[in-house]
Scaffold this active site. Structure first.
Site, short mmCIF file in Angstrom:
data_model
loop_
_atom_site.label_atom_id
_atom_site.label_comp_id
_atom_site.label_asym_id
_atom_site.label_seq_id
_atom_site.Cartn_x
_atom_site.Cartn_y
_atom_site.Cartn_z
CG HIS A 161 46.46 14.41 58.29
ND1 HIS A 161 47.29 15.16 58.90
CD2 HIS A 161 45.66 13.78 59.25
CE1 HIS A 161 47.27 14.62 60.26
NE2 HIS A 161 46.24 13.79 60.36
CB SER A 282 40.20 32.13 31.91
OG SER A 282 41.15 32.25 30.96
CD GLU A 295 40.80 31.92 42.93
OE1 GLU A 295 41.82 31.82 42.49
OE2 GLU A 295 39.72 31.90 42.05
#
Ligand code: ARG
Length: 466
Positions: A161, A282, A295
């Site tokens: 979890h 970025s 990603e």
């Protein structure tokens, strides 16, 4: 552009030119030209066999083969003029052959159809790509097992979890990824067996009246055997669907691993560093270093899963035998292959370069009371019933949360408030090292087991064909 149908091999029965839009709509040459190499190999095998059975003369065969080789060289050099009017890779090459060698070029298609030709081409092409994918998958697994071996003792929290559950070793975690990839490899090799069957000779759908030798063309092309039924041979694309299913599962596994890499590189986890060469920045936030590679792998899983569904849907309503629908098999298949190869390459390059932050991993394992189960098991060994042990440890953890102390940081007196069965020997089970070392059986996280599992995994990799 002229719309004169005389240039089309099937132009004979037509009295008006194809509509310009229909010509473009029905053409596949813009994407199926990547099959040229395998199309030419298939044609050479077909011509060789036709000469052996006396349908072509030896000089005709030689003319055809040298013509095809000249065309191959032209394509490789980027000098070949592909024409949408000639619809697909097969008709483009055949027309160029006839232009080059004259009437003999028109004999190549004897006893053959584009239907068995295209099925042959895709299988030959896919077989080569499967071998390339297998190589890259093996490279990734080697890197993964190598990293696991170096970190057989590195402790990290194991999660259920996404909550800290029990300590595991980083090597054990990496070997879990390897197991997934090991099964993917098995699926790939299994798929290859069914790809490697020769449909050549099925012709349009029913076979051909010429005395062809299907076993010979199968042998010349390195297929295991000719396919058994001509109708099935020209129509089903289940072999491509199987590759799509393999790919969807592989990508799903890479995506799960990607998700963990993304989490682990975050400041909140801070478990690993990915070297700068695998990250990007970025344009607005100067501090950012983003894990774009994992990603993107995670993101690209979507299109590969989508291609599997496209291929299944493409097939599901087709009556026997060939239908033009099947031309739509190529783009999903090609994109699946390209995507899987890129993602495997990215992972194979990146995985050996992962830098685990061992102190942070250890600290995180401590923070989550990950040895609570070990304390319960200890109490059971001292004669406490498991449910009572569970209760005792729960209270100890609540005390730890209130006083900001891990179980291993409590004094014996502190621990004994919860159970008189706790004695001085408890501390050996409360350490993270003791906890992982105790899970000492096949498939367990004990460093000795992880080392043995690495050795078994490497042995399996060594047994693969080079
Ligand atoms: N370009 C076609 C395909 O990809 C080749 C087979 C065409 N056959 C036909 N009967 N129109 O499926």
């Amino acid at each position: 552009m002229s719309h004169d149908n005389s240039i089309k091999p099937w132009g004979g029965r037509f009295s008006e030119a194809t509509d310009a839009f229909v010509e473009r709509f029905t053409a596949s040459v813009t994407f199926d030209q990547r099959l040229y190499h395998h199309d030419i190999n298939g044609s050479i095998a077909h011509a060789t066999m036709l000469a052996e059975v006396g349908v072509l003369t030896d000089p005709e065969r030689d003319q055809i083969i040298s013509g095809l080789e000249a065309i191959r060289a032209e394509i490789v050099a980027g000098k070949f003029q592909w024409s949408v009017q000639l619809e697909d890779v097969h008709m483009n090459i055949e027309a160029a052959l006839t232009q080059r060698i004259g009437i003999t070029g028109k004999k190549l298609h004897t006893g053959r159809s584009r239907n068995d030709q295209v099925a042959t081409d895709i299988r030959l092409y896919l077989r080569d790509e499967i071998d390339a994918v297998a190589q890259e998958l093996t490279r990734l697994q080697r890197g993964l097992v190598g990293l696991a071996k170096r970190h057989a003792d590195t402790i990290m929290p194991g999660f259920t979890h996404l909550q800290t559950a029990q300590p595991v070793t980083f090597g054990h975690h990496l070997l879990a990824w390897n197991e997934m990839l090991q099964r993917d490899y098995g699926r790939l090799i299994d798929c290859r067996k069914r790809v490697n069957q020769s449909p050549l000779g099925a012709a349009a759908l029913a076979g051909t009246t010429y005395p062809i030798n299907r076993a010979r063309t199968a042998e010349l092309l390195g297929f295991d055997a000719p396919t058994a039924n001509s109708l099935d041979s020209v129509s089903d694309r289940d072999f491509a669907i199987e590759f799509g299913a393999f790919s969807a599962l592989l990508m799903t596994h890479l995506s799960r691993a990607s998700e963990e890499l993304v989490l682990w590189t975050s400041a909140q986890f801070n478990f690993i560093n990915l070297p700068d060469r695998f990250c990007t920045g970025s344009s607005i936030m100067p501090q950012k270093k983003n894990p774009d590679v994992p990603e993107l792998v995670r993101g690209k899983t979507g299109r590969v899963n989508g291609h599997l569904v496209s291929l299944l849907t493409l097939m599901k309503s087709q009556p026997l035998a060939y239908n033009k629908d099947n031309q739509e098999d190529k783009e999903p298949l090609f994109d699946t292959i390209d995507t899987v190869k890129d993602c495997l390459r990215a992972f194979a390059d990146m995985v050996p370069a992962i830098e685990p932050r061992q102190a942070e991993m250890l600290e995180a394992a401590k923070r989550g009371f990950s040895t609570a189960t070990d304390l319960a098991d200890y109490l059971v060994r001292k004669g406490v019933a498991f449910r009572d042990a569970h209760e005792i440890v729960g209270k100890s953890v609540a005390y730890g949360i209130a006083h900001d102390k891990d179980l291993s940081e409590m004094s014996l007196t502190e621990l004994q408030q919860f159970s008189a069965s706790i004695e001085a020997d408890v501390f050996t089970v409360l350490t993270l090292e003791g906890s992982v070392a105790a899970r000492d059986h096949v498939g367990g996280t004990a460093p000795a087991q992880v080392r043995a599992a690495c050795a078994r995994a490497l042995k399996l990799l060594d047994q693969r064909p080079a």
